[in-house]
Design a protein around this motif. Structure first.
Motif, short mmCIF file in Angstrom:
data_model
loop_
_atom_site.label_atom_id
_atom_site.label_comp_id
_atom_site.label_asym_id
_atom_site.label_seq_id
_atom_site.Cartn_x
_atom_site.Cartn_y
_atom_site.Cartn_z
N PHE A 24 15.03 -9.43 6.54
CA PHE A 24 13.86 -9.89 5.76
C PHE A 24 13.75 -11.42 5.78
N LEU A 31 8.00 -5.93 10.13
CA LEU A 31 7.91 -4.60 9.51
C LEU A 31 9.31 -4.09 9.15
N THR A 32 9.46 -3.50 7.99
CA THR A 32 10.74 -2.93 7.56
C THR A 32 11.19 -1.90 8.61
N TYR A 43 18.08 0.38 1.68
CA TYR A 43 16.87 0.43 0.85
C TYR A 43 17.06 1.37 -0.33
N ASN A 51 13.38 -3.25 -6.54
CA ASN A 51 11.91 -3.32 -6.55
C ASN A 51 11.32 -2.45 -7.66
N ASP A 76 -0.78 3.64 -3.45
CA ASP A 76 0.38 2.80 -3.18
C ASP A 76 0.34 2.46 -1.69
N PRO A 81 9.35 4.09 0.39
CA PRO A 81 9.81 5.34 -0.24
C PRO A 81 8.90 5.78 -1.39
N THR A 83 8.17 3.36 -4.05
CA THR A 83 8.77 2.63 -5.17
C THR A 83 7.79 2.46 -6.35
N GLU A 105 1.38 4.83 4.03
CA GLU A 105 2.51 4.13 4.65
C GLU A 105 2.39 4.19 6.17
N SER A 107 4.72 3.68 8.35
CA SER A 107 5.88 4.29 9.02
C SER A 107 6.09 5.73 8.55
N LEU A 130 -4.12 4.53 8.04
CA LEU A 130 -4.29 3.26 7.32
C LEU A 130 -5.77 2.99 7.03
N SER A 147 3.04 -3.17 -3.36
CA SER A 147 4.33 -3.65 -3.84
C SER A 147 5.15 -4.13 -2.65
N TYR A 148 5.23 -5.42 -2.50
CA TYR A 148 6.00 -6.04 -1.41
C TYR A 148 5.51 -5.56 -0.04
N SER A 149 4.23 -5.22 0.06
CA SER A 149 3.69 -4.80 1.35
C SER A 149 2.73 -5.83 1.92
N GLU A 152 3.87 -8.14 4.54
CA GLU A 152 4.01 -7.66 5.92
C GLU A 152 2.65 -7.49 6.61
N MET A 153 1.57 -7.83 5.88
CA MET A 153 0.22 -7.59 6.43
C MET A 153 -0.52 -8.91 6.64
C1 SAM Z 1 9.09 -4.27 2.09
S1 SAM Z 1 8.39 -2.67 2.26
C2 SAM Z 1 7.96 -2.33 0.58
C3 SAM Z 1 8.04 -0.87 0.29
C4 SAM Z 1 7.70 -0.47 -1.13
N1 SAM Z 1 6.29 -0.69 -1.41
C5 SAM Z 1 8.55 -1.13 -2.15
O1 SAM Z 1 8.03 -1.85 -3.01
O2 SAM Z 1 9.78 -0.93 -2.14
C6 SAM Z 1 6.80 -2.96 2.97
C7 SAM Z 1 6.14 -1.69 3.46
O3 SAM Z 1 4.83 -1.96 3.93
C8 SAM Z 1 4.58 -1.16 5.09
N2 SAM Z 1 3.49 -1.78 5.83
C9 SAM Z 1 3.50 -2.94 6.51
N3 SAM Z 1 2.28 -3.21 7.03
C10 SAM Z 1 1.48 -2.19 6.65
C11 SAM Z 1 0.11 -1.90 6.84
N4 SAM Z 1 -0.68 -2.70 7.55
N5 SAM Z 1 -0.38 -0.79 6.28
C12 SAM Z 1 0.40 0.04 5.54
N6 SAM Z 1 1.71 -0.18 5.33
C13 SAM Z 1 2.24 -1.28 5.86
C14 SAM Z 1 5.91 -1.16 5.81
O4 SAM Z 1 6.06 -0.08 6.71
C15 SAM Z 1 6.87 -1.05 4.64
O5 SAM Z 1 7.14 0.28 4.32
#
Ligand code: SAM
Length: 328
Positions: A24, A31-32, A43, A51, A76, A81, A83, A105, A107, A130, A147-149, A152-153
């Motif tokens: 991270f 991406l995770t 995780y 988280n 979400d 998972p 969260t 999600e 993945s 998506l 949440s923490y996503s 990654e976007m």
């Molecule tokens: C750090 S994890 C956070 C997981 C969870 N929301 C939490 O709070 O524990 C970020 C998640 O966002 C997903 N992700 C990243 N880019 C994404 C996108 N464009 N659309 C949907 N999911 C995405 C990743 O696969 C990953 O599972």
């Protein structure tokens, strides 16, 4: 969300945690790696419970100002998972109020690895598609959660601004935290009202009046003994965790903010006084306790407070005299 039983090999878990933590840090936008077993192990036992604590506490912050009134569905996005969905489903009030939960999600491994949580969600719908189109929910009663996503976007998904509510949690880092404050401006421009942490819709003083600050909250962690033992193998300790968050709705807040403020900093002891950053307007202000008055208070970051009427305003300081500051 901590497992009641200690994972069998704490030394091994610690090395998985360090590996994912390094991932991270070195790939802040990456991406995770859900397909990797080290990631799944780290995780489930470490990042998920931490988280979860962040989300559960942000839900409490929102409940305090009546933010969740009327929502029937949560989405979400980037659920991992699930969260955030778990934290909603476990909340005493929300679990009776919510009618369904949608988990989106990227993945499929993330969704497949954690199916043992599925029975805890409220009428869940899982998808790797998506898109916010054609979901079975009433957008006027739906809370879209990240949440923490978002970290990654590249941007919010198309159609995000059709939903009544947004709940966004991001890492409490200078970079992600300030990016979230930029996003706050965009949400307000799109017609959203920020319900928390902000008590106003004006410019954010941490963004406009400082180059270094970013808004973040801090929560205490109650961990089982095995987690404390795990931390003996790790350089990082988690007696508290931090997060940057925004709760926004199209509906105007009805929470009475008269004499209220949000503590956006930790208590800082300086020569002759103790100061603590407080937010209630576009001004960057500090509560201040002069040591000569022997009335010092140490209040937790992130709390809502009611200010006394006998404050003395000196430049950017709100000096506390005889009446104490009360946490709401
Ligand atoms: C750090 S994890 C956070 C997981 C969870 N929301 C939490 O709070 O524990 C970020 C998640 O966002 C997903 N992700 C990243 N880019 C994404 C996108 N464009 N659309 C949907 N999911 C995405 C990743 O696969 C990953 O599972």
């Amino acid at each position: 969300m901590f497992s009641a039983n200690a994972p069998s090999n704490l030394n091994h878990l610690a090395s998985d945690v360090l590996r994912l933590s390094d991932f991270f840090i070195n790939n802040p936008d990456g991406l995770t790696p859900w397909t990797e077993t080290f990631c799944q192990n780290a995780y489930r036992n470490y990042f998920l419970p931490l988280n979860y604590i962040r989300v559960a506490n942000v839900i409490e912050r929102g409940s305090q100002v009546g933010f969740f009134k009327g929502f029937e569905t949560t989405i979400d996005w980037g659920s991992g998972p699930g969260t955030a969905s778990l934290a909603f489903a476990h909340n005493e009030k929300l679990k009776t109020q919510l009618k369904s939960q949608i988990l989106i999600e990227k993945s499929s491994s993330a969704l497949k690895t954690f199916t043992d949580f599925n029975s805890q969600f409220i009428h869940p719908d899982f998808t790797t598609k998506l898109s916010l189109n054609n979901l079975s929910c009433n957008k006027n009663k739906t809370l879209l959660t990240f949440s923490y996503s978002l970290t990654e976007m590249d941007s919010l998904p198309e159609g995000w601004n059709e939903f009544e509510g947004l709940m966004i949690l991001e890492p409490a880092t200078h970079q992600d935290g300030r990016k979230l404050l930029e996003l706050r401006k965009k949400l307000i421009a799109e017609g959203y009202f920020i319900w928390a942490p902000c008590l106003h819709q004006n410019n954010c003083p941490l963004l406009t009046l400082s180059k270094h600050d970013w808004c973040h909250d801090r929560f205490h962690v109650k961990a089982p003994d095995w987690f404390l033992k795990l931390e003996e193998y790790l350089p990082m300790k988690n007696r508290t965790v931090t997060t940057s968050y925004l709760l926004a709705r199209k509906t105007k807040p009805d929470f009475d903010v008269t004499n209220k403020g949000r503590l956006t900093g930790d208590s800082l002891k300086e020569k002759g006084k103790t100061r603590q950053l407080i937010c209630r307007s576009p001004e960057r202000e500090f509560l201040a306790w002069m040591h000569k008055n022997k009335n010092e208070q140490v209040l937790p970051r992130g709390e809502l407070v009611t200010l006394p009427n006998d404050l003395e305003v000196k430049s950017n300081e709100l000096r506390v005299n005889t009446s104490p500051v009360i946490t709401v």
